[in-house]
Write a protein that holds these residues in place. Sequence first.
Motif, PDB file in Angstrom:
ATOM      1  N   GLY A   1      22.888  71.869  10.978  1.00 29.33           N
ATOM      2  CA  GLY A   1      21.833  70.798  10.840  1.00 29.33           C
ATOM      3  C   GLY A   1      22.784  69.516  10.376  1.00 29.33           C
TER       4      GLY A   1
ATOM      5  N   ARG B   1      22.255  66.844  13.084  1.00 27.97           N
ATOM      6  CA  ARG B   1      20.859  66.442  13.231  1.00 27.97           C
ATOM      7  C   ARG B   1      20.801  65.403  12.003  1.00 27.97           C
TER       8      ARG B   1
ATOM      9  N   GLU C   1      22.391  62.102  13.014  1.00 22.92           N
ATOM     10  CA  GLU C   1      21.432  61.578  13.862  1.00 22.92           C
ATOM     11  C   GLU C   1      20.288  60.771  13.027  1.00 22.92           C
TER      12      GLU C   1
ATOM     13  N   VAL D   1      16.297  69.366   6.651  1.00 23.82           N
ATOM     14  CA  VAL D   1      17.367  69.810   8.009  1.00 23.82           C
ATOM     15  C   VAL D   1      18.081  70.840   7.533  1.00 23.82           C
TER      16      VAL D   1
ATOM     17  N   ASP E   1      17.924  74.633   9.523  1.00 23.88           N
ATOM     18  CA  ASP E   1      19.001  74.702  10.627  1.00 23.88           C
ATOM     19  C   ASP E   1      19.967  76.104  10.181  1.00 23.88           C
TER      20      ASP E   1
ATOM     21  N   ALA F   1      14.937  72.485  17.074  1.00 27.91           N
ATOM     22  CA  ALA F   1      16.095  72.813  16.180  1.00 27.91           C
ATOM     23  C   ALA F   1      16.710  74.243  16.230  1.00 27.91           C
TER      24      ALA F   1
ATOM     25  N   ARG G   1      18.777  74.816  19.027  1.00 25.96           N
ATOM     26  CA  ARG G   1      20.198  74.090  18.768  1.00 25.96           C
ATOM     27  C   ARG G   1      21.032  74.999  17.639  1.00 25.96           C
TER      28      ARG G   1
ATOM     29  N   ARG H   1      17.574  67.290  24.744  1.00 22.36           N
ATOM     30  CA  ARG H   1      18.093  66.655  23.700  1.00 22.36           C
ATOM     31  C   ARG H   1      19.691  67.077  23.508  1.00 22.36           C
ATOM     32  N   TYR H   2      19.978  68.310  23.646  1.00 30.22           N
ATOM     33  CA  TYR H   2      21.123  68.910  22.903  1.00 30.22           C
ATOM     34  C   TYR H   2      22.196  69.459  24.146  1.00 30.22           C
TER      35      TYR H   2
ATOM     36  N   PRO I   1      24.389  63.740  20.703  1.00 32.70           N
ATOM     37  CA  PRO I   1      23.926  64.786  19.877  1.00 32.70           C
ATOM     38  C   PRO I   1      24.433  66.069  20.756  1.00 32.70           C
TER      39      PRO I   1
ATOM     40  N   HIS J   1      11.647  72.905   8.070  1.00 34.13           N
ATOM     41  CA  HIS J   1      11.815  71.735   9.129  1.00 34.13           C
ATOM     42  C   HIS J   1      10.876  70.500   8.720  1.00 34.13           C
TER      43      HIS J   1
END
Lengths: 427, 427
Positions: A50, A53, A56, A129, A133, A167, A170, A188-189, A390, B161
Motif C-alpha cells: 500500500g 498507493r 500516490e 491503505v 493492502d 487495490a 495490485r 492503473r498499475y 504507479p 480500504h
Amino acid sequence: MPTGPALLTDRYELTMVAAALADGTADRDCVFEVFARRLPHGRRYGVVAGTGRLLEALPHVRFGDEELAALRDQGLDDARLLDWLADFRFGGDVCGYAEGELFFPGSPVLTVRAPFAEGVLLETLVLSVLNHDSAIASAAARMVAAACERPCIEMGSRRTHEQAAVAAARAAHLVGFVSTSNLEAGRRYGVPTTGTSAHAFTLLHDDEKAAFAAQVEALGVGTTLLVDTYDVVQGIRNAVEVAGPGLGAIRLDSGDLPTLATAARRQLDELGATSTRVIVTSDLDEFAISGLMAAPVDGYGVGTSLVTGSGAPTAGMVYKLVERDGVPVAKRSEGKNSVGGRKTALRRHDADGTATAEVVSSAEVEPREGDRPLVVDLVRGGEVVAPASPPEALAAAAAHHRRVREALPAEAWALSRGEPVLETVTA
Amino acid sequence: MPTGPALLTDRYELTMVAAALADGTADRDCVFEVFARRLPHGRRYGVVAGTGRLLEALPHVRFGDEELAALRDQGLDDARLLDWLADFRFGGDVCGYAEGELFFPGSPVLTVRAPFAEGVLLETLVLSVLNHDSAIASAAARMVAAACERPCIEMGSRRTHEQAAVAAARAAHLVGFVSTSNLEAGRRYGVPTTGTSAHAFTLLHDDEKAAFAAQVEALGVGTTLLVDTYDVVQGIRNAVEVAGPGLGAIRLDSGDLPTLATAARRQLDELGATSTRVIVTSDLDEFAISGLMAAPVDGYGVGTSLVTGSGAPTAGMVYKLVERDGVPVAKRSEGKNSVGGRKTALRRHDADGTATAEVVSSAEVEPREGDRPLVVDLVRGGEVVAPASPPEALAAAAAHHRRVREALPAEAWALSRGEPVLETVTA
C-alpha cells in the motif's frame, strides 16, 4: 464533486487539529509510527503493501472549496481550522519499510515526522491503505508459497468493494500472482489481465460445443475452456474436439478438484492434448492450494479468500504518537512493553544469508555483518523521494518482495498457526 | 484518467461479449439473477444493501475514449467489441428487493433482464457492490439488535480500504448506526458524522488536563473526553474538573469494559456528572456489545468488526444466467435444487404480522392475506425508476429496513449460529 482523498478520513482528526490550533499545540514537532502489535491467526510473517498507493495519494490530500463546503455542512465551521485546511499541504517527512518488505510484530512500518496537525491529519488514510493492502498481500503471499512455482491468478473482484478490488489485484501481483481478472488494475498499475468465459456463456448457447466454438473463434485455441457446466468428461471431449489438441487450457470450477484434475489430465493426455493445462478455480485458499500439490494442476484462480485476506481482512496496524518535541510518549498501557520514541530497524542474517531476527531500536544500531537496514526515506519535506509511476512503483515493490522473501528461514512457509518466524528484538 | 465504473470489472465479461457478438448470440434475451445460496456463519437473516449505490453507478457505466484505449492496451482490440462498447448504454430492466430488505438463502435479490451482452457486462460491478455492502449491513444489523436501543457509532474507516470505508459507513447507517466517523460518508450520503479526539491528542499535551481543556474550549462541554490514556480514575476526575458536571460523555477504549464502565458510572455520579454518558469503543462486535447489556453504557463505537463484516466480509451472492430466450437454464450441479427461470418472491406473515416464510416462485403467486411482494422495479428500459439523490435513497432504505425488521420473529435476534429464521419455500 471532490474526488481527492482529503475527506476519506475520520472526523476526529479534524476536531483534534481545530483544538490544537486553538491552544497552540498544533505546531509541536511530532513523530507518529505505524506498526502491528501482532500477526493475525498465527501467521509467520506479514507483507507491507500500500505504500505506493499512499505516496500516490499524498499530494492530493488538499482541501479545496468543495471539501471546505462539505466540512461546513457537517458543522466543522471553525474559521481557524478551515483557513488552516485551505492552506494545507503535507510538508513533513515520512520514512518506512520499502513496499513489499516483510514485517513482524512491532516493525516500524511507517514513521511520519511533522507538526502535530499535519501528522494527525494523515492517520486515517495511512491506516486504511496500509491495513487493507497489507492484509491482502500477506494472505496472497501464503498462497503463492503454497502454489510453489505454479501460477496463481487473482479473480476476486466480485467479492469485495469495487475499488478495494483494484487495490487487492495490485497487492496480489506485488507478491507474485501472475495476473488478475480486474481490468482497472491493468490500466492503473499495469497488472497483466486475463479472463475467458463463465458458465453463463455456455448456458447462453444451444449446446456446449457451440459455446466452445464461439470462444475459440474469438480468442484462439490458446484460450481456456470452462468444462464443468454440464458433464466434465463430455466437456473435455467437446473442448478437444472443438479446439484440437493444441487447446491452451481447461478450467474446473466445482467438485472435488484433486480427483477431477487427475481424471482430466489423464483424459486430456489420452486425447493427445498433452500440453493443454488444467486450471482450477473453486473457492481456493492457501490450504486448498496446498492440498492440490500432488494433483496435476497447472494454475490456480483465487477469488474470495484472496480479497478477504483469508480470514484476516485487515492487518491491524495502528498509528501512534511516539514522540513529541523530542520526548518519547506512550499510553500507560503501552509504556512497559514497547520501545519509546522514533525507531529504526534492521534485519539480521546469519552467514548463509538466512534472516534470524528483526532488530528494532530507538537508538542508532551499529550494523553487524549480514544486517540489512529496513527503513528508507519516502517523503522529505513533503516531497515524495524517488517518485515513480504507479506501474513502476508496483514493479519495484514486487522485485523487492521477491528478494527479501528468499532470505526467510524455511519455517516461514508453514501454513499452520505458529509464532512469527523472526523474533522482534530491541537493541 | 477514467473515473467511471466501466473498468471495475473482470476481463472475462468483455471476452464473452466479444465472442457473443461474433457468433450472433449477444442479443439473446437473457435473465440474470443475484442470490445467495446460504447465509454465512449460521446467521439468521441477511440485509440487502448497495442497491442505491448500484443505481448511482449504472448510468456511468460507459466506455469513453480513455476506457477504450485502456482496453486496447490490454490486448482487447477486437474492433466489433470496441465499437459495441463505445455505443454501450444499459437499456435493460432491473428489478429486485428494495434496499434495506431482508434476504434468505435463494431470495432473488436482483434480477437483470437484457440482451446477453448488456446483462453480462454488469455482473462484476453488481456483485462487488451488493456483496460488500450487504455483508457490512448484515453484520451491522446484528450489532444494532444486540445494542437494543443504545446508539452504535461506526468508526472503522482505518480498518478497510479507503473507499470501502465510505460504503461501510453508509451500510451501517442503513441498518441503524446513528453516526459515522467518516467525513466522506457525511458529504456523499448525509450520514451524521461524529468524532472528538484520540490518545494522541492527550499525549500531545503537557498533561491530561491541558488536553481536556483544549478540547472543551474547541468543542464545548458537550464533547466526549477520552479518559484512559493514563489512569481512568484520575482521567474521569480530570474530565469533570475541566468540563464540569455538564460534560457530554467520557470514552473508554481499553481494558475490561463491563468493569470499567460500571466503575466509571459510579464515579461520574459521585462527582455529580449524572447525565454524562459512558461511551465504549474497544474492539467491539455484536457479542461484546451483547456482553455489555447489563453495564451502564450509553453508546458503542464499532470499528474493525463492522467494516470486516464480523467474520463474513462478503455476502456470497452470485449472478447467474437463469433464463435465455424464455427458457430456464442452469448448470447441471444446480439444476436439481433450484427453481428455474426468472423468479418472484413474497414474504408470508401470520395474522399477528410476524413473518413466517420467504416464498420464491418462478410463476406468479396469488398473494394470500398477509403476503407482501418483495420484488420492485428498479430500472426500466435502462432508466432508473424513481431516481433519488444518494442521501434520499439511503434515508428511504433505512426507513424500509426499520419497517421490515419489525416483522421478524424473535428468534431472528439470537446471535448464536442457527438456521435462517425464515425458510425459503418454492411455490
